[in-house]
Structures are given as C-alpha cells and as structure tokens.
Design an enzyme around this catalytic site. Structure first.
Site, PDB file in Angstrom:
ATOM      1  N   ASP A  20       5.542   3.437   9.179  1.00  0.00           N
ATOM      2  CA  ASP A  20       6.624   4.319   9.645  1.00  0.00           C
ATOM      3  C   ASP A  20       7.929   3.525   9.766  1.00  0.00           C
ATOM      4  O   ASP A  20       8.975   3.923   9.256  1.00  0.00           O
ATOM      5  CB  ASP A  20       6.249   4.928  11.004  1.00  0.00           C
ATOM      6  CG  ASP A  20       4.856   5.526  10.993  1.00  0.00           C
ATOM      7  OD1 ASP A  20       4.698   6.604  10.408  1.00  0.00           O
ATOM      8  OD2 ASP A  20       3.937   4.892  11.544  1.00  0.00           O
ATOM      9  N   GLU A 253       1.544   3.475   2.552  1.00  0.00           N
ATOM     10  CA  GLU A 253       2.567   4.135   1.733  1.00  0.00           C
ATOM     11  C   GLU A 253       3.539   3.124   1.111  1.00  0.00           C
ATOM     12  O   GLU A 253       3.728   3.078  -0.095  1.00  0.00           O
ATOM     13  CB  GLU A 253       3.328   5.144   2.603  1.00  0.00           C
ATOM     14  CG  GLU A 253       4.386   5.882   1.839  1.00  0.00           C
ATOM     15  CD  GLU A 253       4.830   7.174   2.511  1.00  0.00           C
ATOM     16  OE1 GLU A 253       4.006   7.874   3.125  1.00  0.00           O
ATOM     17  OE2 GLU A 253       6.025   7.491   2.398  1.00  0.00           O
TER      18      GLU A 253
HETATM   19  O1  TRH Z   1       1.042  -0.539   7.679  1.00  0.00           O
HETATM   20  P1  TRH Z   1       0.628   0.626   6.891  1.00  0.00           P
HETATM   21  O2  TRH Z   1      -0.780   0.955   6.930  1.00  0.00           O
HETATM   22  O3  TRH Z   1       1.481   1.820   7.338  1.00  0.00           O
HETATM   23  C1  TRH Z   1       1.258   3.187   7.412  1.00  0.00           C
HETATM   24  C2  TRH Z   1       0.910   3.619   8.768  1.00  0.00           C
HETATM   25  O4  TRH Z   1      -0.476   3.595   8.932  1.00  0.00           O
HETATM   26  C3  TRH Z   1       1.475   4.975   8.958  1.00  0.00           C
HETATM   27  O5  TRH Z   1       1.134   5.542  10.165  1.00  0.00           O
HETATM   28  C4  TRH Z   1       1.049   5.844   7.820  1.00  0.00           C
HETATM   29  O6  TRH Z   1       1.641   7.034   8.006  1.00  0.00           O
HETATM   30  C5  TRH Z   1       1.503   5.240   6.532  1.00  0.00           C
HETATM   31  O7  TRH Z   1       0.964   3.947   6.386  1.00  0.00           O
HETATM   32  C6  TRH Z   1       1.102   6.053   5.332  1.00  0.00           C
HETATM   33  O8  TRH Z   1       1.001   0.404   5.333  1.00  0.00           O
HETATM   34  P2  TRH Z   1       2.377   0.437   4.535  1.00  0.00           P
HETATM   35  O9  TRH Z   1       2.918   1.799   4.462  1.00  0.00           O
HETATM   36  O10 TRH Z   1       2.103  -0.230   3.278  1.00  0.00           O
HETATM   37  O11 TRH Z   1       3.368  -0.447   5.384  1.00  0.00           O
HETATM   38  C7  TRH Z   1       3.230  -1.825   5.457  1.00  0.00           C
HETATM   39  C8  TRH Z   1       4.569  -2.502   5.410  1.00  0.00           C
HETATM   40  O12 TRH Z   1       4.428  -3.868   5.763  1.00  0.00           O
HETATM   41  C9  TRH Z   1       5.200  -2.485   4.026  1.00  0.00           C
HETATM   42  O13 TRH Z   1       6.604  -2.323   4.140  1.00  0.00           O
HETATM   43  C10 TRH Z   1       4.932  -3.874   3.505  1.00  0.00           C
HETATM   44  C11 TRH Z   1       5.058  -4.661   4.774  1.00  0.00           C
HETATM   45  N1  TRH Z   1       4.454  -5.986   4.765  1.00  0.00           N
HETATM   46  C12 TRH Z   1       5.271  -7.072   5.017  1.00  0.00           C
HETATM   47  O14 TRH Z   1       6.480  -6.920   5.204  1.00  0.00           O
HETATM   48  N2  TRH Z   1       4.730  -8.316   5.055  1.00  0.00           N
HETATM   49  C13 TRH Z   1       3.420  -8.539   4.829  1.00  0.00           C
HETATM   50  O15 TRH Z   1       2.975  -9.704   4.859  1.00  0.00           O
HETATM   51  C14 TRH Z   1       2.594  -7.403   4.564  1.00  0.00           C
HETATM   52  C15 TRH Z   1       1.127  -7.606   4.308  1.00  0.00           C
HETATM   53  C16 TRH Z   1       3.133  -6.140   4.547  1.00  0.00           C
END
Ligand code: TRH
Length: 355
Positions: A20, A253
């Site tokens: 989010d 996402e």
């Molecule tokens: O963290 P997520 O699982 O996020 C979400 C939430 O669960 C949310 O509630 C849900 O609605 C949504 O998914 C669909 O996964 P996401 O979306 O990939 O977000 C992770 C973020 O973290 C993304 O911007 C990448 C970042 N990231 C980093 O900046 N550094 C890192 O080392 C890693 C592994 C990820």
C-alpha cells in the site's frame, strides 16, 4: 487554460506488508518529479515508508502522518484527492470538498488486476448518496482502457546504466560464479511450500544462487543451491536486484509489476484471498502473458495449497523453458514500455475533467 501545477492529496492506509505504502509513494513521487504536482501523502504508517525510502525528506513529496482511524481536520482540500485502495477519506475532508468550485477530482485508486472487467470499470463514477460529490474509480491495468501501470520516465535510463559487477561487489556476492549459475531473487509471503522449492533448487542440475532481500538468515549452501541474505533494499534499488537476477520470485502488486518491467522470467506469489479467490486474478494474468501456459504449472504450484500441484516437476519444466521464457519476458516488457504510464494517464484525466 489554467496550467498552474495542482495540489493533490493521496490518502493511504497500510493494511499490511509494504504494497500500500509502496504504490502510494511511487505515484506521489512521480506526480511531483515528472508532472510538477504538489503532492501531500497522508499515510497512517510513515514507518513503513521509512523502510522503502530511507531519504524521504530529500524528496519533493510532503509526507504527513494521518490518523486514519479518528480522522482529522482538513479545511483546505486539494483539487485532486486520491483515496488509495478504498481507504475512506476523513469526514471533515469530504465536508470541506462540498464547497469547492470547481468540484475536486476524487479518485479511488484500486488494486491491479489483469481481469477484463477492469477495462469496463476504469473511470466509472459513483455519486455520493447524500452529498453533491462524485468519486471516480481508477483501475491500474494492462490495457489502454485501464489506468495503466506505474513506470518512471527515467526507468530505461537507470536500467541501462546499471552495472551488475558494482552491485555484486557492494553486497559481497561472488563475481566468479560457476558458468550457467542461475541467479534468483526470492521475495514471497511465508509459505509451507518453501522447503519444497528449496529441495527442487538444491537438486538442480545447474548451480543456483538465491538472493533473499530482507532475510535475517545466514548464507549457506545445500546441494546445488547457495542462499545469500541481502538487506531489505530501498525501493529504487530493489529494481537493481531484479535486473541482476535471471529469475525473479515476486509477490503482491508493486514488486510484481517491477519484475515485469525488468524483462526477466518471473514467478508471482499473489496476495492470498479467502477461498482462493485470487486464483482467478492469477489466471487472468497468465492468459495475457505471452507464455502464460508454460509458466502456469509453477505459478499454480507456488500459489495453491501444498500437495495440490507438484512443485518439484513444475520447477524442472519451468527451467527447461527458460530460453522461451526469456524471449517472452522481453516481449512483454516492450509491450508495457510502449504504453502510457499510470501517472501520465492520471494527469490526462485531471486535465480533461477540470481544466
Ligand atoms: O509487500 P507486499 O506484499 O504488499 C502488498 C500488501 O500485502 C497489500 O496489502 C496488498 O494489497 C498488495 O500487496 C497487493 O508486496 P508488493 O506490492 O510487492 O510491495 C513490496 C514493495 O517493497 C515493493 O515496492 C518492492 C519493495 N521492496 C523494496 O523496496 N526492497 C526490498 O528489498 C524488497 C524485497 C521489496
């Protein structure tokens, strides 16, 4: 025509994890940097943002802590108000919107889906049952009829100037891996399937180097597999890990979209929903993706209940298709890169409606 850069308020409630905050930040930053908008990001958990963006204060976005539960007093709403993922706007803010002329553009930024209904629902309006206000639904997506995907204007340039050797040196990764080693990044939800994946990798005929961002594990080796923890990277630098790796396991996402932009074969751990409702969403994406049928066995095995679909053989067949999957990933990346990005579509919508 009024071309003064508009103010925009983006409201974000962190449900869980990073997504989010990650999506709201990416959008806020892009609207400021690329479109000159004055964006205020009102977020209930700025601490989540701190992990993604270590240097928030050096960015043009104004970040304010928003106590989503109790609401707060907003007397001066922006001409564009975005509520991310259905987090309700505070009542005091809505009340203040009523007296604005022209009416503010009120958008609900929805979750990403490849399902075809997103084409029909993007841009739909919903009249407030009591107040003279209209809210529009903004659906990110993969077609021209949706709101598109977030992609920064300098994305290609950053990727072209990325030097994998620098990254390896910085994080203590060997620059002399055995030939044909597969480098894999792994970012997933906790799952009982992980031991099965590790076994499949450890038995692999090729050497595998798995890079685990945010893991607190220690580096170790099992059969063909080397596991290396990495720090949780800043959001900008997470792209570098995706560019470096041959295959990216991603989730949720935002990391899912970034892996597609990276143009490498990917495996998606979709955010789980009750009664496997998320599987329809996963199927819809696989149908759009050029070699979805070749990825389906592994994606299903990784997302269904343990034992529902064999993971070990699915991994083997995925790897045997790598040359084809690489080509498809590049073709898909080019398709996405040709599309107008989400922030630009949002700016266009604003101009069409308000100016
Ligand atoms: O963290 P997520 O699982 O996020 C979400 C939430 O669960 C949310 O509630 C849900 O609605 C949504 O998914 C669909 O996964 P996401 O979306 O990939 O977000 C992770 C973020 O973290 C993304 O911007 C990448 C970042 N990231 C980093 O900046 N550094 C890192 O080392 C890693 C592994 C990820």
């Amino acid at each position: 025509m009024n071309r003064k850069p508009p103010r925009c308020d983006i409201f974000c409630k962190v449900i869980d994890n990073f997504g989010d905050a990650a999506v709201c930040w990416r959008l806020s930053r892009q609207l400021c940097r690329e479109h000159g908008w004055k964006v205020r990001l009102l977020i209930d958990r700025p601490d989540v943002l701190d992990k993604l963006v270590p240097n928030v204060s050096s960015e043009p976005v104004i970040v304010e802590k928003w106590d989503g539960a109790s609401g707060c007093c907003f007397t001066n709403p922006a001409p564009i108000a975005i509520e991310a993922f259905g987090c309700d706007l505070p009542k005091s803010y809505i009340d203040a919107m009523i007296s604005m002329a022209p009416q503010p553009l009120w958008l609900n930024l929805e979750y990403l889906t490849a399902e075809s209904w997103a084409d029909d629902c993007h841009g739909l309006e919903s009249r407030h049952p009591q107040l003279p206000l209209v809210k529009f639904f903004f659906f990110p997506g993969f077609t021209d009829k949706t709101g598109g995907l977030l992609r920064e204007a300098d994305y290609e340039q950053r990727r072209n100037s990325f030097d994998p050797a620098d990254f390896r040196r910085e994080f203590g990764l060997p620059d002399n891996e055995p030939p044909e080693t597969l480098t894999i990044s792994l970012f997933s939800y906790p799952t009982p399937l992980l031991p099965q994946l590790i076994t499949a990798w450890a038995d692999s005929p090729l050497s595998i180097h798995a890079l685990l961002p945010g893991s607190t594990d220690t580096a170790h080796k099992i059969g063909s597999l080397t596991l290396s923890p990495l720090p949780f990277l800043p959001q900008q630098r997470y792209d570098e890990l995706l560019w470096l790796s041959d295959i990216n396991f991603v989730r949720g996402e935002d990391s899912f979209v970034r892996a597609q932009l990276a143009g490498k074969p990917l495996v998606w751990h979709i955010y789980p929903q009750d009664e496997f409702a998320h599987i329809a969403k996963l199927d819809a994406f696989l149908q759009r993706y050029p070699t979805g049928n070749k990825m389906e066995p592994l994606w299903k095995a990784w997302n269904l209940a343990p034992g529902a679909s064999p993971l070990y053989s699915a991994w083997r067949s995925f790897v045997s298709e790598l040359p084809t999957l690489n080509q498809a990933a590049k073709a898909w990346q080019q398709t996405l890169t040709r599309q107008t990005d989400l922030a630009s579509r949002l700016v266009k919508l604003y101009r069409e409606r308000l100016e």
